[in-house]
Design a protein around this motif. Structure first.
Motif, PDB file in Angstrom:
ATOM      1  N   LEU B  53       0.844  -1.260  -0.120  1.00 28.89           N
ATOM      2  CA  LEU B  53      -0.021   0.009  -0.067  1.00 28.89           C
ATOM      3  C   LEU B  53       0.600   1.150  -0.026  1.00 28.89           C
ATOM      4  N   GLN B  63      -3.335   5.578   4.171  1.00 31.95           N
ATOM      5  CA  GLN B  63      -3.459   5.299   5.636  1.00 31.95           C
ATOM      6  C   GLN B  63      -5.249   5.246   5.725  1.00 31.95           C
ATOM      7  N   LEU B  66      -5.945   1.569   4.602  1.00 32.25           N
ATOM      8  CA  LEU B  66      -5.476   0.742   5.809  1.00 32.25           C
ATOM      9  C   LEU B  66      -6.510   0.678   6.996  1.00 32.25           C
ATOM     10  N   SER B  67      -7.073   2.039   7.288  1.00 28.38           N
ATOM     11  CA  SER B  67      -8.156   1.751   8.324  1.00 28.38           C
ATOM     12  C   SER B  67      -9.359   1.087   7.523  1.00 28.38           C
ATOM     13  N   ARG B  70      -8.762  -2.593   8.082  1.00 28.60           N
ATOM     14  CA  ARG B  70      -9.068  -3.300   9.495  1.00 28.60           C
ATOM     15  C   ARG B  70     -10.576  -3.218  10.006  1.00 28.60           C
ATOM     16  N   VAL B  86      -0.456  -6.200   5.606  1.00 27.79           N
ATOM     17  CA  VAL B  86      -0.471  -5.124   4.887  1.00 27.79           C
ATOM     18  C   VAL B  86       1.070  -4.522   5.207  1.00 27.79           C
ATOM     19  N   MET B  88       3.317  -1.119   3.923  1.00 26.35           N
ATOM     20  CA  MET B  88       3.273   0.077   3.316  1.00 26.35           C
ATOM     21  C   MET B  88       4.558   0.222   2.472  1.00 26.35           C
ATOM     22  N   ALA B 101       0.676   4.333  10.749  1.00 22.31           N
ATOM     23  CA  ALA B 101       0.511   3.263   9.959  1.00 22.31           C
ATOM     24  C   ALA B 101       0.695   1.996  10.947  1.00 22.31           C
ATOM     25  N   GLY B 105      -3.256   1.908  12.224  1.00 19.48           N
ATOM     26  CA  GLY B 105      -3.470   0.998  11.083  1.00 19.48           C
ATOM     27  C   GLY B 105      -2.970  -0.437  11.089  1.00 19.48           C
ATOM     28  N   CYS B 107      -0.205  -1.784  10.364  1.00 19.89           N
ATOM     29  CA  CYS B 107       0.399  -2.585   9.134  1.00 19.89           C
ATOM     30  C   CYS B 107       1.557  -3.504   9.790  1.00 19.89           C
ATOM     31  N   TYR B 110       6.560  -1.635   7.079  1.00 23.06           N
ATOM     32  CA  TYR B 110       6.770  -0.187   6.477  1.00 23.06           C
ATOM     33  C   TYR B 110       8.171   0.118   5.682  1.00 23.06           C
TER      34      TYR B 110
END
Lengths: 111, 132
Positions: B53, B63, B66-67, B70, B86, B88, B101, B105, B107, B110
């Motif tokens: 992402l 962002q 991602l939210s 979830r 996920v 990033m 993130a 989020g 994740c 990253y």
């Protein structure tokens, strides 16, 4: 740096960092070069329109693309455009950076 | 492995696809809205194992995507091993985005551009998406 150097450097970067074959690189390079020139045109358009938000976004887009091609010297210029902040950076300086980036991007040409 | 690559920029999208196509089937989303539509479209069926992402994308930023991923998982009672991994993949390296993130989020990783293939593959191993 002359244009063949940029192309050779990008080819080498794609070969070593992404482990692409020469055939894949030969297929992708014309598309990548076209894309970079298209990004440059869009960046100039944002500046002509005094649309600084779009200009910063385009600087960010170009930074990511140039980093992924291993052209860090040009990515640094794109970062300066992305980092432009009204009141802190003189827009004239920013215009100079865009011009400077354009000169270098013009050197990225396939023979 | 079923992979979604959400990236608006052609060069980065192409290179990510090339890197990951050896590990699974890659689908593409060119903006945030397409990304969440793709995830939502298969949330009750054959879900994505991995979503790569980007953050700064048109229509909806990474962002927010991602939210929403979830939230969708929560709505459908998906957690633990059933949740979507996920990673990033962005040129934004500021601490605010990184923290958001991970903390909001959740994740799994990253990565900042330039994307490094070795790092990416290492994350796939750590997340048990691929084996040695």
């Amino acid at each position: 740096m002359s244009s063949p150097d940029y192309i050779n450097n990008i080819s080498r970067y794609l070969l070593t960092e992404f482990e692409l074959s020469q055939d894949q690189i030969d297929e992708m390079l014309p598309l990548f070069v076209e894309t970079i020139h298209s990004h440059m045109e869009k960046l100039e358009e944002t500046l002509e329109a005094n649309d600084y938000i779009a200009m910063k976004k385009m600087g960010h887009t170009m930074k990511g693309a140039l980093l992924n091609l291993g052209v860090t010297e040009l990515a640094d210029l794109a970062l300066q455009i992305e980092s432009y902040s009204a009141g802190e950076t003189d827009i004239v300086d920013c215009e100079d950076i865009v011009k400077s980036l354009k000169v270098k991007i013009n050197d990225i040409q396939l023979n | 492995m079923k992979i979604l690559i959400a990236e608006d920029e052609f060069i980065s999208r192409t290179l990510l696809t090339e890197m990951l196509s050896g590990y699974g089937v890659c689908h593409i989303a060119a903006n945030g809205r397409e990304a969440i539509e793709a995830v939502e479209g298969c949330i009750t069926g054959e879900r994505y194992d991995l979503v790569c992402l980007d953050i700064m994308m048109p229509e909806m930023d990474g962002q927010e995507v991602l939210s929403k991923i979830r939230s969708l998982e929560e709505e459908h009672g998906l957690s633990g091993g059933d949740s979507i991994k996920v990673i990033m993949t962005t040129a934004l390296d500021d601490s605010i985005n990184i923290m958001q993130a991970f903390t909001k989020g959740h994740c799994e990783a990253y990565l900042t551009k330039p994307i490094n293939k070795e790092q990416l593959v290492e994350h796939l191993r750590e997340l048990e998406l691929i084996s040695d």
